[in-house]
Design an enzyme around this catalytic site. Structure first.
Site, PDB file in Angstrom:
ATOM      1  CG  LEU A  14      -1.984   4.643 -38.799  1.00  0.00           C
ATOM      2  CD1 LEU A  14      -3.465   4.983 -38.780  1.00  0.00           C
ATOM      3  CD2 LEU A  14      -1.195   5.787 -39.418  1.00  0.00           C
ATOM      4  CG  HIS A  15       3.172   1.222 -34.259  1.00  0.00           C
ATOM      5  ND1 HIS A  15       4.090   0.268 -33.925  1.00  0.00           N
ATOM      6  CD2 HIS A  15       2.017   0.588 -34.439  1.00  0.00           C
ATOM      7  CE1 HIS A  15       3.496  -0.906 -33.916  1.00  0.00           C
ATOM      8  NE2 HIS A  15       2.244  -0.737 -34.219  1.00  0.00           N
ATOM      9  N   GLY A  16       3.403   5.112 -32.767  1.00  0.00           N
ATOM     10  CA  GLY A  16       4.353   6.112 -32.296  1.00  0.00           C
ATOM     11  C   GLY A  16       4.260   7.447 -33.004  1.00  0.00           C
TER      12      GLY A  16
END
Lengths: 86, 577
Positions: A14-16
């Site tokens: 759950l990045h960027g």
């Protein structure tokens, strides 16, 4: 209240962009929505909370919704994560 | 008032100044009486900030494309964040404090929380939070948020320094020059100016403090001068100089289709350095004969996740195809040091430039490395590709890297996928140990390419970003010239092997004659430098260049070499601007 578990398989977790997409999608629902990681709750409508959860690839997380559109919310988000945000 | 600085990009700009100074708001904690009024004040500021950001995002989308603009969308998302905004409102209500204090303390909390995260991606997001917090704070306090995104007339930007976040939203149609307090030829501001082809003079120490918005400014990127509030006479003289310079650039462009050849027929190859297929146009426009350095790290850095084989293949194919039979040298991933990937966490290092980077990292991340090599090999059938490994320090690493190429070739063979079986493999020479052992390394490779930026940094033990010592950074230092000669000579012991150069030095016309005389076979540089270097080469005989190189090798200091070359260039009647 509805909740379901899902494995995060996309490479960045759950990045960027995936985090942005998740928050934008969650915000469309009226229900309160949480991401549950190792027993801790994170607000799925808050970009900082989602990023603060530091969910990486391979984690199993819970999606929990409480409200008028809870079923649809959980189903939409779980599908989104399963499809690796595509 | 005249100031002398470092030339970062050539040309003459005459326009009004815009002083880009970020004011640090002073926040004082105050007890308040009317809580609702304070909350309302905050809400208005947030609404205003959102409007500003949405406008910037829309403009950036047109100017920069969806991908680069997405940073501003992320900023809007932070402003829409209920946790962030509610925390500020609760702070006002619970602590009965003024809105500016609430904004500052909540922003600081989140900033600290993110900055402390081990994952470098999240740590980097802390800067976004601070940017957003500052914008809201300024709006609460009635401080104007300086914005480079829209000017109504030609403008010269005056700043301390410019960061990527400043230039990302800049109005590129109206910004005609930069003048900054700090910076060097290799800083972001300099690279940006050269790619926009606008003049820039940096390292002026106090230009920010001594210039006011709206004042007339001249940036002279030829002599490295900036004049604030010029006199009538100066304005006249510089307008004439500007016309002369533009004429000169126009004559250079006539060289576009002529070969880079000395008066007695010694032919060298002149190529462009690129970071993505978008840079191809500039190389073709300026008469580049190929690509001497394709920095593939940008493909990785501009991506949210590891680019897969297909995505890489498409990019490489595009570049290789556009040059047909002419060579395209693809450098494998050079990451680490100051270049990081959001999705590949690396440990903080005491000495990143001496640490885990480039080929060293690729050996550990072998699958990632193989994905890239497979993509290059597959694309190699569309033209003439060459593979180049960065940060080689010994022949062992060359052998190891070549073995991995062999593995990839065997896999492709097994899958029945075609590639150029005779693809040439070379290495960057940027570490002194590789230069000194180039006679050993040459047995394993088809070519060398000298990376002068790092070679100077490592040989002279100078951090080129450090203002205190950057005066020691001189590619004409005898130590560097000797290493360059050593490498060229080593490659020339084999009839089919060659040495190129892809560092800043290759594009510096004051070094051209020496490099030519030392026997350098290929010069690769930023596209805008090509015409001038070509002109130098076409102005002398090979014999004259060899004499200059021999004289240079006998001199004792870099300064003496620079002085000698300057005299020779003027004796030969060559004009460089």
């Amino acid at each position: 209240m509805v909740s379901q578990e899902v494995i995060v398989t996309n490479p960045t977790g759950l990045h960027g962009r995936p985090a942005s997409i998740l928050v934008t999608t969650a915000s469309k629902f009226k229900s309160d929505i949480d991401i549950i990681k190792d027993g801790s709750h994170f607000n799925a409508k808050s970009i900082m909370s989602v990023m603060g959860s530091a969910v990486a690839q391979g984690y199993t997380i819970g999606i929990q919704a409480d409200g008028v559109d809870e079923e649809q919310a959980v189903e939409t988000l779980v599908t989104l994560i399963k499809n690796e945000f595509k | 008032m005249e100031k002398i600085g470092i030339i970062a990009s050539p040309g003459i700009a005459i326009a009004k100044a815009f002083v880009y100074e970020k004011v640090e708001a002073v926040v004082i904690k105050k007890q308040i009486n009317d809580i609702d009024a304070e909350v309302e004040k905050l809400k208005i500021a947030i609404k205003k900030s959102k409007k500003e950001l949405e406008a910037i995002y829309e403009k950036a989308k047109i100017d920069l494309g969806e991908e680069d603009a997405s940073i501003f969308q992320a900023h809007v998302l932070i402003l829409n964040d209920p946790e962030f905004v509610d925390a500020m409102i609760s702070e006002i209500r619970n602590s009965v404090v003024n809105a500016e204090f609430a904004v500052k303390s909540i922003t600081d909390n989140f900033y600290t929380m993110f900055a402390a995260m081990e994952d470098p991606y999240f740590a980097a997001r802390s800067a976004d939070i601070r940017d957003v917090g500052t914008r809201v704070l300024n709006n609460v306090m009635g401080i104007e948020n300086l914005d480079l995104s829209s000017f109504s007339e030609n403008t010269i930007i005056i700043a301390k320094d410019l960061a990527p976040s400043d230039t990302a939203q800049m109005d590129k149609a109206h910004v005609v020059g930069f003048a900054t307090n700090i910076g060097s030829r290799t800083s972001h501001t300099a690279i940006m100016a050269r790619s926009l082809e606008i003049p820039a003079v940096l390292g002026l120490s106090d230009i920010l403090e001594t210039t006011k918005t709206g004042e007339m400014v001249i940036v002279d990127g030829i002599e490295g001068k900036v004049i604030v509030k010029p006199t009538e006479d100066e304005l006249k003289a510089y307008t004439a100089k500007q016309v002369k310079y533009l004429d000169y650039v126009a004559t250079l462009s006539q060289l576009k289709d002529l070969p880079a050849e000395t008066t007695d027929g010694h032919r060298i190859e002149i190529c462009g350095n690129i970071g993505s297929p978008n840079d191809l146009e500039g190389v073709h426009k300026n008469g580049g004969e190929g690509v001497g350095l394709y920095r593939t790290e940008f493909l990785y850095m501009n991506s949210d996740s590891m680019p897969d084989e297909e995505k890489q293949f498409e990019a490489y194919k595009k570049v290789i195809e556009s040059f047909g039979e002419r060579s395209v040298i693809i450098r494998t991933l050079d990451i680490g040091g100051d270049k990081k990937l959001p999705y590949l966490p690396l440990k903080e290092e005491m000495n990143p430039f001496l640490g885990f980077r480039a080929i060293r990292l690729c050996f550990r991340e072998k699958e990632m490395f193989k994905t890239q090599l497979r993509a290059i090999l597959r694309a190699s059938v569309f033209g003439k590709a060459r593979i180049m490994f960065p940060m080689i320090s010994s022949v062992m690493e060359v052998r190891q890297a070549k073995a991995i190429v062999q593995e990839c070739m065997a896999q492709l063979d097994a899958e029945g996928i075609v590639y150029d079986q005779n693809i040439e493999i070379g290495v960057m020479i940027e570490i002194p140990s590789a230069a000194i052992t180039s006679d050993i390394i040459v047995k394993e490779v088809d070519f060398f390419s000298i990376g002068t930026n790092d070679l100077c940094q490592y040989t002279l033990a100078v951090d080129r970003m450090n203002q205190e010592v950057s005066y020691l950074y001189n590619p004409l230092n005898p130590a560097i010239l000797r290493l360059v000669k050593m490498v060229i000579d080593a490659s020339h012991t084999h009839p089919d092997k060659f040495t190129g150069m892809c560092g800043e030095m290759a594009g510096d016309p004051s070094a051209t004659l020496i490099l030519l005389g030392l026997g350098l076979d290929e010069f690769s540089m930023s596209a805008s430098a090509i015409p001038q270097v070509k002109k130098m080469i076409r102005s002398v005989s090979f014999k004259q260049a060899q004499d200059i190189a021999n004289t240079a090798l006998k001199l004792e200091t870099g300064e003496a070499v620079a002085e000698m070359v300057k005299t020779k260039i003027s004796d030969l009647g060559i004009k460089i601007v």
